[in-house]
Design an enzyme around this catalytic site. Structure first.
Site, mmCIF file in Angstrom:
data_model
loop_
_atom_site.group_PDB
_atom_site.id
_atom_site.type_symbol
_atom_site.label_atom_id
_atom_site.label_comp_id
_atom_site.label_asym_id
_atom_site.label_seq_id
_atom_site.Cartn_x
_atom_site.Cartn_y
_atom_site.Cartn_z
ATOM 1 N N GLY A 147 -25.049 -28.292 -1.967
ATOM 2 C CA GLY A 147 -23.809 -29.063 -1.973
ATOM 3 C C GLY A 147 -23.081 -28.976 -3.294
ATOM 4 N N LYS A 154 1.463 12.181 -9.612
ATOM 5 C CA LYS A 154 0.832 10.861 -9.568
ATOM 6 C C LYS A 154 0.598 10.281 -10.959
ATOM 7 N N TYR A 212 -5.823 -6.710 -4.514
ATOM 8 C CA TYR A 212 -4.894 -6.164 -5.500
ATOM 9 C C TYR A 212 -5.423 -4.857 -6.071
ATOM 10 N N GLU A 213 -4.502 -4.134 -6.652
ATOM 11 C CA GLU A 213 -4.797 -2.822 -7.223
ATOM 12 C C GLU A 213 -5.279 -1.834 -6.192
ATOM 13 N N THR A 243 0.827 -1.211 0.000
ATOM 14 C CA THR A 243 0.000 0.000 0.000
ATOM 15 C C THR A 243 0.859 1.258 0.000
HETATM 16 C C1 LIG Z 1 -11.691 -8.399 -11.912
HETATM 17 C C2 LIG Z 1 -11.201 -9.657 -11.428
HETATM 18 C C3 LIG Z 1 -11.340 -10.650 -12.469
HETATM 19 C C4 LIG Z 1 -10.314 -11.148 -13.093
HETATM 20 C C5 LIG Z 1 -8.963 -10.628 -12.831
HETATM 21 C C6 LIG Z 1 -7.976 -11.605 -13.303
HETATM 22 C C7 LIG Z 1 -6.730 -11.407 -13.054
HETATM 23 C C8 LIG Z 1 -6.225 -10.209 -12.291
HETATM 24 C C9 LIG Z 1 -5.126 -10.644 -11.403
HETATM 25 C C10 LIG Z 1 -4.412 -9.831 -10.645
HETATM 26 C C11 LIG Z 1 -4.551 -8.382 -10.707
HETATM 27 C C12 LIG Z 1 -3.560 -7.832 -11.660
HETATM 28 C C13 LIG Z 1 -2.679 -7.010 -11.277
HETATM 29 C C14 LIG Z 1 -2.550 -6.465 -9.920
HETATM 30 C C15 LIG Z 1 -1.657 -5.472 -9.827
HETATM 31 C C16 LIG Z 1 -1.400 -4.776 -8.593
HETATM 32 O O1 LIG Z 1 -1.903 -5.041 -7.528
HETATM 33 S S1 LIG Z 1 -0.309 -3.473 -8.861
HETATM 34 C C17 LIG Z 1 -0.020 -2.803 -7.296
HETATM 35 C C18 LIG Z 1 -1.244 -2.094 -6.757
HETATM 36 N N1 LIG Z 1 -0.844 -1.297 -5.664
HETATM 37 C C19 LIG Z 1 -1.567 -0.259 -5.230
HETATM 38 O O2 LIG Z 1 -2.656 0.015 -5.668
HETATM 39 C C20 LIG Z 1 -0.908 0.577 -4.172
HETATM 40 C C21 LIG Z 1 -1.929 1.343 -3.355
HETATM 41 N N2 LIG Z 1 -1.323 2.546 -2.810
HETATM 42 C C22 LIG Z 1 -1.371 3.727 -3.511
HETATM 43 O O3 LIG Z 1 -1.902 3.845 -4.590
HETATM 44 C C23 LIG Z 1 -0.734 4.915 -2.831
HETATM 45 O O4 LIG Z 1 0.241 4.511 -1.919
HETATM 46 C C24 LIG Z 1 -1.763 5.790 -2.080
HETATM 47 C C25 LIG Z 1 -2.467 4.978 -1.037
HETATM 48 C C26 LIG Z 1 -2.748 6.327 -3.085
HETATM 49 C C27 LIG Z 1 -1.041 6.932 -1.410
HETATM 50 O O5 LIG Z 1 -0.163 7.400 -2.381
HETATM 51 P P1 LIG Z 1 1.048 8.326 -1.982
HETATM 52 O O6 LIG Z 1 1.582 7.878 -0.668
HETATM 53 O O7 LIG Z 1 1.991 8.449 -3.092
HETATM 54 O O8 LIG Z 1 0.286 9.681 -1.882
HETATM 55 P P2 LIG Z 1 0.058 10.634 -0.646
HETATM 56 O O9 LIG Z 1 1.307 11.316 -0.315
HETATM 57 O O10 LIG Z 1 -0.717 9.933 0.425
HETATM 58 O O11 LIG Z 1 -0.889 11.684 -1.372
HETATM 59 C C28 LIG Z 1 -2.096 11.230 -1.798
HETATM 60 C C29 LIG Z 1 -2.430 12.307 -2.799
HETATM 61 O O12 LIG Z 1 -2.099 11.786 -4.049
HETATM 62 C C30 LIG Z 1 -3.282 11.636 -4.804
HETATM 63 N N3 LIG Z 1 -3.168 10.392 -5.527
HETATM 64 C C31 LIG Z 1 -2.741 9.219 -5.032
HETATM 65 N N4 LIG Z 1 -2.776 8.279 -6.000
HETATM 66 C C32 LIG Z 1 -3.255 8.916 -7.121
HETATM 67 C C33 LIG Z 1 -3.525 8.475 -8.447
HETATM 68 N N5 LIG Z 1 -3.339 7.194 -8.799
HETATM 69 N N6 LIG Z 1 -3.983 9.371 -9.325
HETATM 70 C C34 LIG Z 1 -4.183 10.655 -8.950
HETATM 71 N N7 LIG Z 1 -3.961 11.156 -7.698
HETATM 72 C C35 LIG Z 1 -3.490 10.266 -6.809
HETATM 73 C C36 LIG Z 1 -4.379 11.581 -3.777
HETATM 74 O O13 LIG Z 1 -5.613 11.953 -4.346
HETATM 75 C C37 LIG Z 1 -3.898 12.559 -2.769
HETATM 76 O O14 LIG Z 1 -4.136 13.855 -3.242
HETATM 77 P P3 LIG Z 1 -4.436 15.010 -2.183
HETATM 78 O O15 LIG Z 1 -5.615 14.543 -1.372
HETATM 79 O O16 LIG Z 1 -4.758 16.200 -3.047
HETATM 80 O O17 LIG Z 1 -3.205 15.159 -1.359
HETATM 81 C C1 LIG Z 2 -3.867 -11.901 -6.682
HETATM 82 C C2 LIG Z 2 -2.917 -10.746 -6.493
HETATM 83 C C3 LIG Z 2 -2.251 -10.236 -7.590
HETATM 84 C C4 LIG Z 2 -1.360 -9.179 -7.440
HETATM 85 N N1 LIG Z 2 -0.676 -8.724 -8.536
HETATM 86 C C5 LIG Z 2 0.237 -7.727 -8.367
HETATM 87 C C6 LIG Z 2 0.999 -7.265 -9.491
HETATM 88 O O1 LIG Z 2 0.835 -7.757 -10.605
HETATM 89 N N2 LIG Z 2 1.910 -6.282 -9.291
HETATM 90 C C7 LIG Z 2 2.116 -5.711 -8.052
HETATM 91 O O2 LIG Z 2 2.950 -4.822 -7.939
HETATM 92 N N3 LIG Z 2 1.393 -6.113 -6.966
HETATM 93 C C8 LIG Z 2 0.473 -7.114 -7.108
HETATM 94 N N4 LIG Z 2 -0.260 -7.538 -6.028
HETATM 95 C C9 LIG Z 2 0.017 -6.965 -4.697
HETATM 96 C C10 LIG Z 2 -1.132 -6.046 -4.250
HETATM 97 O O3 LIG Z 2 -1.138 -4.885 -5.019
HETATM 98 C C11 LIG Z 2 -0.901 -5.759 -2.751
HETATM 99 O O4 LIG Z 2 -1.121 -6.943 -2.046
HETATM 100 C C12 LIG Z 2 -1.872 -4.681 -2.265
HETATM 101 O O5 LIG Z 2 -1.497 -3.442 -2.798
HETATM 102 C C13 LIG Z 2 -1.894 -4.589 -0.727
HETATM 103 O O6 LIG Z 2 -0.587 -4.402 -0.210
HETATM 104 P P1 LIG Z 2 -0.034 -5.423 0.898
HETATM 105 O O7 LIG Z 2 -0.379 -6.784 0.486
HETATM 106 O O8 LIG Z 2 1.395 -5.096 1.158
HETATM 107 O O9 LIG Z 2 -0.894 -5.091 2.217
HETATM 108 P P2 LIG Z 2 -0.497 -3.915 3.236
HETATM 109 O O10 LIG Z 2 -0.279 -2.661 2.493
HETATM 110 O O11 LIG Z 2 0.549 -4.418 4.151
HETATM 111 O O12 LIG Z 2 -1.877 -3.788 4.025
HETATM 112 C C14 LIG Z 2 -2.262 -4.859 4.899
HETATM 113 C C15 LIG Z 2 -3.572 -4.445 5.511
HETATM 114 O O13 LIG Z 2 -3.339 -3.309 6.357
HETATM 115 C C16 LIG Z 2 -4.418 -2.378 6.248
HETATM 116 N N5 LIG Z 2 -3.858 -1.097 5.795
HETATM 117 C C17 LIG Z 2 -2.698 -0.900 5.158
HETATM 118 N N6 LIG Z 2 -2.492 0.410 4.921
HETATM 119 C C18 LIG Z 2 -3.556 1.064 5.434
HETATM 120 C C19 LIG Z 2 -3.947 2.438 5.511
HETATM 121 N N7 LIG Z 2 -3.198 3.425 5.012
HETATM 122 N N8 LIG Z 2 -5.131 2.717 6.101
HETATM 123 C C20 LIG Z 2 -5.914 1.729 6.585
HETATM 124 N N9 LIG Z 2 -5.607 0.417 6.552
HETATM 125 C C21 LIG Z 2 -4.442 0.101 5.974
HETATM 126 C C22 LIG Z 2 -5.414 -2.962 5.252
HETATM 127 O O14 LIG Z 2 -6.418 -3.648 5.959
HETATM 128 C C23 LIG Z 2 -4.575 -3.963 4.465
HETATM 129 O O15 LIG Z 2 -5.351 -5.071 3.988
HETATM 130 C C24 LIG Z 2 -1.159 -8.605 -6.156
HETATM 131 C C25 LIG Z 2 -1.838 -9.116 -5.038
HETATM 132 C C26 LIG Z 2 -2.724 -10.179 -5.200
HETATM 133 C C27 LIG Z 2 -3.448 -10.707 -4.003
#
Ligand SMILES: CC/C=C\C/C=C\C/C=C\C/C=C\C=C\C(=O)SCCNC(=O)CCNC(=O)[C@H](O)C(C)(C)COP(=O)(O)OP(=O)(O)OC[C@H]1O[C@@H](n2cnc3c(N)ncnc32)[C@H](O)[C@@H]1OP(=O)(O)O
Ligand SMILES: Cc1cc2nc3c(=O)[nH]c(=O)nc-3n(C[C@H](O)[C@H](O)[C@H](O)COP(=O)(O)OP(=O)(O)OC[C@H]3O[C@@H](n4cnc5c(N)ncnc54)[C@H](O)[C@@H]3O)c2cc1C
Length: 593
Positions: free
Chosen positions: A329, A203, A351-352, A76
């Site tokens: 079942g 961003k 995720y995402e 995250t």
């Molecule tokens: C549908 C299912 C069916 C089939 C699917 C089949 C297969 C799929 C299989 C798997 C999935 C595929 C891939 C998965 C990939 C991944 O998981 S990739 C990794 C994903 N990870 C995340 O999403 C990370 C989450 N965390 C964040 O995005 C950031 O850390 C944050 C929580 C947003 C905080 O960001 P940050 O620390 O940099 O920012 P802050 O300093 O807190 O400031 C926040 C301000 O920034 C603005 N902001 C943040 N993000 C964005 C953005 N993306 N776009 C625009 N603006 C953004 C936010 O609004 C704050 O603005 P402010 O309030 O004005 O300060």
């Molecule tokens: C099927 C699958 C596919 C994925 N594919 C990809 C990929 O292709 N590429 C990639 O980069 N990543 C991928 N990921 C990783 C995924 O993006 C991360 O698991 C996700 O972003 C959550 O981060 P974490 O697992 O480190 O949980 P953490 O960030 O450690 O969070 C753990 C828990 O703590 C709590 N928490 C954490 N932060 C906060 C907060 N700020 N406020 C409140 N509660 C909070 C939430 O309850 C959260 O569930 C995948 C994950 C899965 C399960």
């Protein structure tokens, strides 16, 4: 190859690519991340020269790329990602390194064994300063031998809750050098001498995540409609118990409880599909705007995509489980398809962007609007949030004789979202006036902030559903969809009744009225239920389900499915006599003594 697959359409035809991703990739395939995170990253973060080099090869499948951002220690909190990319001006290269065990990239799909390239998110250091997480396009494996390159350790993270055909992997860098131009340079840049040029919006590097979040909304619709199809079809052939004694066993779909379990999932699936189309159009438009230098829509897109992603994934997970449980079942058998669909869909809650974190991101946006409202500012012309500035009716009107286009129901949702948003904003202000700092006050309001986001997203989903059904000209189709719309809206009213009753906006009598409208809708939907799900025209191979077969021949095929199990290749399993047989023989011998 004789029939080489044609190049991937890398235009912004995201709608089709999204659908492919979620349908072809139902349990994942080696090109999943290549298609839907690596290519969008190249499209939106590579400069012209980089696009010319990388895009045609990506489209032509000359390599497979994944998106490697999450680490073992951080998913995250991107600010705390530990992988480093340090610029060396002497050689005009970045040095990628994984300084700690927790910096190991962990989870990226197709990283373990399939991908030979990755978009790697790393903390960018140049001239001794860290500029935060930036994306780099890095080769991981030799294109001919597929062996990991020098300094790279990569592999699969092992079996997971589901999606075990996806090789989610781990990746470590040991001071791996990569050319300066492997940094995506459309937005931020590092010049040959090491000077850092910041992006217009910090961003924009996160755009690939925004794409998947937006795509997930339609993905959740897909999963709900698929599993509702399975549950409806099976419930239409499964006979169990009698309603009228002596009248013979009924189809379980005739039980009101069965309808109340399944039909709302059908309705939500449609609602999510319509909002999924909206958010994907907003994504495409925003990316085009950014290309023309206009970043004004970025915050709205982020806020809406985060909220929709969190709400639709959560409701899809609950809805798929309801559909499974409604099938008794056989619903618990792999033959049903439910374990596959559920384990993929429920991963999207994590995720995402983990759902709580996503809800809070949208809440940040709502608090800015609340501040503007409390400051007496007038609304921007933005249909997504303008209603928050309006003063709605003081009391709920859902039981008024005529509710044209469900205006009274929508105003109830707007009332709840407005009240929840402003109340939690006022609490935030109050806690700070009492001496808490903003961050502590924020954390102390976090649950209520999430409720504000859910109420806001509910309003958006409902309004979009009403507006889209209203556009339908074919009256026969419109009438069927209006039954689902009625069910959806009044089901959502009962789902958020606590909030509507809490301030006396809605009365108990009106809550009873909403329940009556639900039961009325269930009755209207029942005769059309099978035709509705048949109209989605899902192929049996997509459903992965013996229970959901279009021909309804469940029982014969259930037996065939069971008989095809490897366990049934022989009547007596090879190890029987060695263990169980031996155990029983010895027990019999002992009992003779
Ligand atoms: C549908 C299912 C069916 C089939 C699917 C089949 C297969 C799929 C299989 C798997 C999935 C595929 C891939 C998965 C990939 C991944 O998981 S990739 C990794 C994903 N990870 C995340 O999403 C990370 C989450 N965390 C964040 O995005 C950031 O850390 C944050 C929580 C947003 C905080 O960001 P940050 O620390 O940099 O920012 P802050 O300093 O807190 O400031 C926040 C301000 O920034 C603005 N902001 C943040 N993000 C964005 C953005 N993306 N776009 C625009 N603006 C953004 C936010 O609004 C704050 O603005 P402010 O309030 O004005 O300060
Ligand atoms: C099927 C699958 C596919 C994925 N594919 C990809 C990929 O292709 N590429 C990639 O980069 N990543 C991928 N990921 C990783 C995924 O993006 C991360 O698991 C996700 O972003 C959550 O981060 P974490 O697992 O480190 O949980 P953490 O960030 O450690 O969070 C753990 C828990 O703590 C709590 N928490 C954490 N932060 C906060 C907060 N700020 N406020 C409140 N509660 C909070 C939430 O309850 C959260 O569930 C995948 C994950 C899965 C399960």
């Amino acid at each position: 190859m004789e029939h080489a697959p044609k190049a991937i359409d890398v235009t912004n035809d995201v709608e089709m690519r999204t659908f492919n991703f979620f349908t072809m990739g139902i349990d994942g395939h080696p090109l999943g991340l290549h298609l839907d995170m690596a290519i969008p990253t190249i499209l939106n973060n590579a400069d012209e020269e980089q696009q010319k080099d990388w895009l045609p090869k990506a489209a032509n499948r000359e390599f497979i790329a994944t998106y490697a951002q999450t680490e073992m220690g951080h998913g995250t909190n991107l600010k705390k990602l530990e992988t480093t990319a340090t610029y060396d001006p002497k050689t005009q290269e970045f040095v990628l390194n994984s300084p700690t065990i927790t910096s190991t990239k962990w989870w990226p799909g197709n990283l373990g064994k399939s991908s030979n390239y990755a978009v790697v998110m790393a903390q960018l250091y140049t001239q001794g300063k860290c500029h935060g997480a930036h994306p780099f396009f890095v080769q991981l494996r030799d294109l001919n031998t597929h062996k990991p390159l020098k300094g790279i350790t990569v592999g699969d993270i092992g079996p997971k809750f589901g999606m075990n055909t996806v090789d989610n992997g781990f990746l470590q860098f040991d001071h791996v050098r990569t050319p300066r131009r492997s940094m995506f340079m459309k937005h931020a840049k590092v010049l040959p001498d090491g000077r850092y040029v910041p992006p217009v919006h910090d961003k924009l590097n996160y755009s690939a995540m925004v794409f998947i979040r937006a795509a997930i909304v339609s993905g959740m619709a897909y999963h709900l409609l698929v599993t509702s199809t399975i549950a409806v079809r099976y419930s239409a052939i499964r006979r169990q118990g009698e309603i009228t004694p002596g009248a013979g066993e009924v189809k379980v779909l005739d039980y009101q409880t069965q309808q109340h379990r399944i039909f709302p999932q059908l309705a939500r699936g449609l609602a999510f599909r319509l909002s999924g189309q909206y958010i994907m159009k907003l994504y495409t438009q925003t990316m085009d705007d950014i290309r023309n230098g206009d970043i004004s829509a970025v915050p709205d897109l982020h806020a809406l995509s985060c909220g929709l992603k969190a709400v639709t994934t959560h409701h899809a997970a609950l809805g798929l489980e309801q559909c499974r449980m409604a099938c008794g079942g056989h619903g618990y058998s792999q033959a049903s398809g439910f374990p596959l669909h559920y384990s993929v869909a429920v991963g999207a809650c994590t995720y995402e962007g983990e759902n709580m974190v996503m809800l809070l991101q949208t809440a940040r946006h709502l608090m800015k609007i609340a501040k503007a409202i409390r400051a007496g500012q007038s609304p921007k012309s933005n249909k997504i949030v303008d209603y928050l500035f309006h003063k709605g009716p003081p009391k709920c009107l859902i039981d008024q004789a005529y509710d044209t286009n469900y205006r009274n129901v929508l105003e109830s949702f707007e009332h709840l979202a407005r009240r929840q948003t402003l109340e939690v904003y006022d609490k935030l202000v109050q806690l700070q006036q009492q001496g808490r700092n903003y961050e502590q006050a924020w954390n102390d309001c976090a649950v209520e902030l999430c409720k504000a986001t859910r109420a806001h997203v509910r309003t958006f989903l409902a309004r979009t559903f009403v507006e889209e059904i209203d556009k339908i000209s074919d009256l026969s189709i419109k009438s069927v969809l209006q039954d689902l719309l009625q069910l959806y809206l009044y089901y959502e009213v009962t789902e958020c009744a606590t909030g509507l009753l809490e301030d006396g906006f809605m009365t108990g009598q009106q809550h009873k009225y909403a329940k009556k409208k639900i039961y009325e809708a269930l009755e209207k939907i029942r005769p059309n239920a099978v035709s509705i799900v048949d109209s989605f025209d899902f192929q049996d191979r997509e459903l992965h389900s013996v229970l959901g077969r279009r021909d309804g021949n469940v029982y014969e095929n259930l037996l065939k499915w069971a008989q095809s199990s490897p366990l049934n290749k022989t009547d007596v399993l090879p190890f029987h006599h060695k263990y169980l047989g031996k155990m029983m023989e010895e027990a019999r011998q002992r009992s003779k003594i």
